[in-house]
Design an enzyme around this catalytic site. Structure first.
Site, PDB file in Angstrom:
ATOM      1  N   VAL A  11     -16.858  22.868  27.464  1.00  0.00           N
ATOM      2  CA  VAL A  11     -17.197  22.456  26.066  1.00  0.00           C
ATOM      3  C   VAL A  11     -18.791  22.643  25.916  1.00  0.00           C
ATOM      4  O   VAL A  11     -19.409  22.908  25.053  1.00  0.00           O
ATOM      5  CB  VAL A  11     -16.707  21.127  25.944  1.00  0.00           C
ATOM      6  N   THR A 120     -13.320  13.764  25.277  1.00  0.00           N
ATOM      7  CA  THR A 120     -12.159  13.195  24.812  1.00  0.00           C
ATOM      8  C   THR A 120     -11.894  12.171  25.522  1.00  0.00           C
ATOM      9  O   THR A 120     -11.793  11.814  26.803  1.00  0.00           O
ATOM     10  CB  THR A 120     -10.762  14.217  25.052  1.00  0.00           C
ATOM     11  N   GLU A 145     -13.780  17.296  20.079  1.00  0.00           N
ATOM     12  CA  GLU A 145     -13.867  19.035  20.201  1.00  0.00           C
ATOM     13  C   GLU A 145     -12.414  19.502  20.302  1.00  0.00           C
ATOM     14  O   GLU A 145     -11.865  19.101  21.067  1.00  0.00           O
ATOM     15  CB  GLU A 145     -14.886  19.450  21.502  1.00  0.00           C
ATOM     16  N   LYS A 198      -7.779  13.095  18.047  1.00  0.00           N
ATOM     17  CA  LYS A 198      -7.945  14.289  19.116  1.00  0.00           C
ATOM     18  C   LYS A 198      -6.538  14.165  20.054  1.00  0.00           C
ATOM     19  O   LYS A 198      -6.082  15.199  20.310  1.00  0.00           O
ATOM     20  CB  LYS A 198      -9.271  13.997  20.092  1.00  0.00           C
ATOM     21  N   PHE A 243       2.131  28.089  19.544  1.00  0.00           N
ATOM     22  CA  PHE A 243       2.578  26.913  20.714  1.00  0.00           C
ATOM     23  C   PHE A 243       3.983  26.826  20.651  1.00  0.00           C
ATOM     24  O   PHE A 243       4.485  25.921  21.295  1.00  0.00           O
ATOM     25  CB  PHE A 243       1.852  25.632  20.474  1.00  0.00           C
ATOM     26  N   GLY A 251      -0.186  24.104  31.014  1.00  0.00           N
ATOM     27  CA  GLY A 251      -0.736  23.729  32.358  1.00  0.00           C
ATOM     28  C   GLY A 251      -2.038  24.193  32.283  1.00  0.00           C
ATOM     29  O   GLY A 251      -3.048  24.562  33.104  1.00  0.00           O
ATOM     30  N   CYS A 254      -6.436  20.776  29.267  1.00  0.00           N
ATOM     31  CA  CYS A 254      -6.390  19.607  28.388  1.00  0.00           C
ATOM     32  C   CYS A 254      -5.056  18.780  28.154  1.00  0.00           C
ATOM     33  O   CYS A 254      -5.025  17.633  28.206  1.00  0.00           O
ATOM     34  CB  CYS A 254      -6.980  19.934  26.986  1.00  0.00           C
ATOM     35  N   ARG A 322      -7.238  23.983  36.682  1.00  0.00           N
ATOM     36  CA  ARG A 322      -7.248  22.569  37.191  1.00  0.00           C
ATOM     37  C   ARG A 322      -5.766  21.910  37.082  1.00  0.00           C
ATOM     38  O   ARG A 322      -5.213  21.062  37.619  1.00  0.00           O
ATOM     39  CB  ARG A 322      -7.939  21.620  36.102  1.00  0.00           C
TER      40      ARG A 322
HETATM   41  N1  LIG Z   1     -12.142  22.397  28.302  1.00  0.00           N
HETATM   42  C1  LIG Z   1     -11.482  22.412  27.147  1.00  0.00           C
HETATM   43  O1  LIG Z   1     -10.937  23.396  26.629  1.00  0.00           O
HETATM   44  C2  LIG Z   1     -11.967  21.345  26.149  1.00  0.00           C
HETATM   45  C3  LIG Z   1     -11.636  21.428  24.757  1.00  0.00           C
HETATM   46  C4  LIG Z   1     -11.715  20.101  24.085  1.00  0.00           C
HETATM   47  C5  LIG Z   1     -12.205  19.073  24.648  1.00  0.00           C
HETATM   48  N2  LIG Z   1     -12.447  19.123  26.044  1.00  0.00           N
HETATM   49  C6  LIG Z   1     -12.815  17.855  26.377  1.00  0.00           C
HETATM   50  O2  LIG Z   1     -14.559  17.772  26.393  1.00  0.00           O
HETATM   51  C7  LIG Z   1     -14.623  17.270  27.667  1.00  0.00           C
HETATM   52  C8  LIG Z   1     -15.516  18.327  28.701  1.00  0.00           C
HETATM   53  O3  LIG Z   1     -14.589  19.138  29.046  1.00  0.00           O
HETATM   54  P1  LIG Z   1     -14.841  20.414  30.028  1.00  0.00           P
HETATM   55  O4  LIG Z   1     -13.722  21.187  30.138  1.00  0.00           O
HETATM   56  O5  LIG Z   1     -16.110  21.212  29.496  1.00  0.00           O
HETATM   57  O6  LIG Z   1     -15.421  19.645  31.363  1.00  0.00           O
HETATM   58  P2  LIG Z   1     -16.217  20.188  32.880  1.00  0.00           P
HETATM   59  O7  LIG Z   1     -15.624  19.234  33.747  1.00  0.00           O
HETATM   60  O8  LIG Z   1     -15.624  21.635  32.773  1.00  0.00           O
HETATM   61  O9  LIG Z   1     -17.520  19.891  32.617  1.00  0.00           O
HETATM   62  C9  LIG Z   1     -18.151  18.718  32.502  1.00  0.00           C
HETATM   63  C10 LIG Z   1     -19.816  18.879  32.932  1.00  0.00           C
HETATM   64  O10 LIG Z   1     -20.465  17.764  32.844  1.00  0.00           O
HETATM   65  C11 LIG Z   1     -21.367  17.662  34.179  1.00  0.00           C
HETATM   66  N3  LIG Z   1     -21.858  16.061  33.914  1.00  0.00           N
HETATM   67  C12 LIG Z   1     -21.184  15.236  34.088  1.00  0.00           C
HETATM   68  N4  LIG Z   1     -21.811  14.071  34.053  1.00  0.00           N
HETATM   69  C13 LIG Z   1     -23.252  14.637  33.860  1.00  0.00           C
HETATM   70  C14 LIG Z   1     -24.458  13.927  33.502  1.00  0.00           C
HETATM   71  N5  LIG Z   1     -24.665  12.516  33.567  1.00  0.00           N
HETATM   72  N6  LIG Z   1     -25.244  14.621  33.320  1.00  0.00           N
HETATM   73  C15 LIG Z   1     -25.359  16.133  33.135  1.00  0.00           C
HETATM   74  N7  LIG Z   1     -24.268  16.637  33.749  1.00  0.00           N
HETATM   75  C16 LIG Z   1     -23.105  15.901  33.928  1.00  0.00           C
HETATM   76  C17 LIG Z   1     -20.468  18.022  35.245  1.00  0.00           C
HETATM   77  O11 LIG Z   1     -21.234  18.346  36.397  1.00  0.00           O
HETATM   78  C18 LIG Z   1     -19.586  19.197  34.503  1.00  0.00           C
HETATM   79  O12 LIG Z   1     -20.379  20.351  34.759  1.00  0.00           O
HETATM   80  C19 LIG Z   1     -13.641  16.557  28.308  1.00  0.00           C
HETATM   81  O13 LIG Z   1     -13.578  15.501  27.763  1.00  0.00           O
HETATM   82  C20 LIG Z   1     -12.441  17.331  27.875  1.00  0.00           C
HETATM   83  O14 LIG Z   1     -11.250  16.622  27.835  1.00  0.00           O
HETATM   84  C21 LIG Z   1     -12.290  20.088  26.702  1.00  0.00           C
END
Ligand SMILES: NC(=O)c1ccc[n+]([C@@H]2O[C@H](COP(=O)([O-])OP(=O)(O)OC[C@H]3O[C@@H](n4cnc5c(N)ncnc54)[C@H](O)[C@@H]3O)[C@@H](O)[C@H]2O)c1
Length: 441
Positions: A11, A120, A145, A198, A243, A251, A254, A322
């Site tokens: 994200v 989220t 998001e 969300k 969907f 899987g 999210c 994941r």
């Molecule tokens: N992946 C998706 O498709 C998606 C879609 C919508 C919403 N989300 C939500 O968005 C959020 C992020 O998801 P993601 O998949 O990008 O997560 P991710 O785990 O891939 O990335 C999170 C990043 O944040 C970094 N981080 C954590 N704490 C930090 C800090 N204090 N300073 C700097 N960096 C820090 C981690 O090292 C990691 O690289 C989650 O809550 C997820 O549920 C994800």
């Protein structure tokens, strides 16, 4: 605007690149040293179609740093956007420690920036955060998001809607400046409502997938074709095709964690959620169904069988493993004693061995299926769909079982071949009355 994006995962990096494309000056903050080094080299540490090219295009407008405080001192940010992870904890509840640490850090910055939380989080999280940091209240927004991996850049740049929860009216204008080209509806509400929006969205999508899987169970009998049934259902504009797809269940990174987190939240608040619980239950059973099909068809020889697993990713367009069903199915086959070969076009043999110790990693598709008694398709890779199945059928050993866990193989490529084909719910190859009969061993 000058924007810090804290957390450079799927994200955060998509957001950093998209906002730079929209003209903002962006600093990506990433605490993981390996991810940071990759970003500093101008490379994307996560796979997302189009991201490497767009990252190169905005290289002058995005920089990457390990922490926000020093960068803010040098040149203060207007907005600190938080996109850190909220992984599932042991009870299924979202682990909010990364969010709490990031908000704590942002709340101490002077001059005070606006803080936009995108991770989220369960309903009530923003309320708790502003109770702990009251100085943030009027400068805080919760802006979930909704992007999908695989189309993340497009989803960010042209979202279907923007939802924002605010305590103070001035934050509405901040969000509008953040997304200057916005032409979609914007729902402005309270932070708890935005948080629930969300979860409600993801739970609805998960429910559609579990519904499709339950319908597939009902359609697992001669004369029925689950593809036709769901095509017919989805043309209803009140329902839609998105969907409505049977397979191994959801899987991605999210839906499994968000359904579990909302279910836990409901338990903590004493609210029964029979529909959500059933969605989760159907999904948990789904990967086991393909293992059961193998067991049932191979009979007593199951434990001595050679099984070729094709694809370990949940989706071809995302490297995010994941909660991929392969993580459940492959260990189950191995625990039963089967000899498991694995091939995935995106993973090297070393990568496969790291993920699944004890499997036979394969360099290519023909090697994987050579002399296997059964093939299990777990990813709808074009290389698998478009493979020469007549040639692959000739390489298989009896009973030449193909279990299509994604219902992705094309009927006209497999009809008439000496294969025993099984899918999630029956699918009739067009022009045939039933999937190809089993050859005699
Ligand atoms: N992946 C998706 O498709 C998606 C879609 C919508 C919403 N989300 C939500 O968005 C959020 C992020 O998801 P993601 O998949 O990008 O997560 P991710 O785990 O891939 O990335 C999170 C990043 O944040 C970094 N981080 C954590 N704490 C930090 C800090 N204090 N300073 C700097 N960096 C820090 C981690 O090292 C990691 O690289 C989650 O809550 C997820 O549920 C994800």
């Amino acid at each position: 605007m000058r924007i810090a994006v804290v957390g450079q995962g799927y994200v955060g990096l998509t957001g950093a690149v998209s906002m730079a494309l929209q003209g903002h000056q962006v600093t990506g903050v990433e605490r993981d040293p390996e991810r940071l080094r990759t970003l500093e080299r101008g490379e994307a540490p996560v796979y997302e179609p189009g991201l490497p090219e767009q990252l190169a295009q905005v290289s002058g407008r995005v920089t990457f740093v390990p922490e926000v405080v020093a960068a803010h001192k040098r040149f203060p940010f207007d907005v600190v956007m938080i996109t850190v992870g909220t992984p599932p904890g042991p009870t299924g509840a979202a682990d909010l420690s990364q969010v709490q640490a990031a908000v704590e850090e942002a709340s101490g910055l002077l001059p005070a920036p606006y803080v936009v939380l995108k991770s989220t989080v369960p309903p009530g999280t923003s309320d708790a955060l502003v109770r702990a940091h009251p100085e943030l209240r009027d400068r805080f927004a919760y802006n979930p998001e909704f992007l999908n991996q695989g189309s993340a850049l497009t989803d960010w740049l042209a979202p279907a809607r923007v939802v924002v929860g605010v305590y103070a009216e001035e934050m509405r204008a901040v969000i509008q400046r953040l997304y200057p080209q916005l032409s979609c509806p914007m729902v402005v509400t309270t932070p708890p409502s935005a948080e629930m929006t969300k979860y409600a969205s993801n739970v609805f999508l998960a429910t559609k997938i579990s519904f499709a899987n339950e319908m597939a169970r009902l359609c697992d009998r001669p004369g029925m074709d689950i593809d036709d049934v769901l095509r017919g259902v989805g043309f209803d504009p009140r329902i839609g095709h998105a969907f409505l797809q049977p397979g191994l269940g959801y899987g991605d990174s999210c839906l499994p964690k968000d359904t579990a987190a909302l279910a836990r939240w409901a338990v903590d608040h004493g609210v029964p959620t029979p529909l959500l619980d059933a969605t989760i239950k159907v999904n948990a059973e789904q990967p086991r169904i393909v293992a059961a099909m193998l067991r049932e068809t191979l009979g007593e020889s199951f434990a001595r069988s050679r099984i070729a697993v094709l694809g370990v990713r949940y989706e071809p367009w995302s490297d995010d493993l994941r909660a991929a069903p392969s993580l459940t199915v492959i260990p189950e086959l191995m625990a039963a004693g089967a000899s498991v070969r694995v091939w995935d076009p995106a993973l090297s043999p070393d990568g496969l061995t790291d993920l699944f110790p004890g499997v036979i990693p394969c360099e290519d598709l023909p090697t994987a299926v050579h002399d296997a008694n059964a093939v299990l398709v777990l990813t709808e890779w074009p290389d698998i769909i478009e493979a020469d199945w007549a040639d692959l059928a000739g390489r298989l050993a009896a009973p030449r079982l193909v279990v299509d866990g994604k219902n992705c193989l094309l009927p006209d490529r497999i009809t008439g071949l000496p294969l025993l084909y099984r899918s999630i719910g029956s699918r009739l190859p067009h022009g045939a009355t039933h999937p190809s009969p089993a050859p005699q061993p």
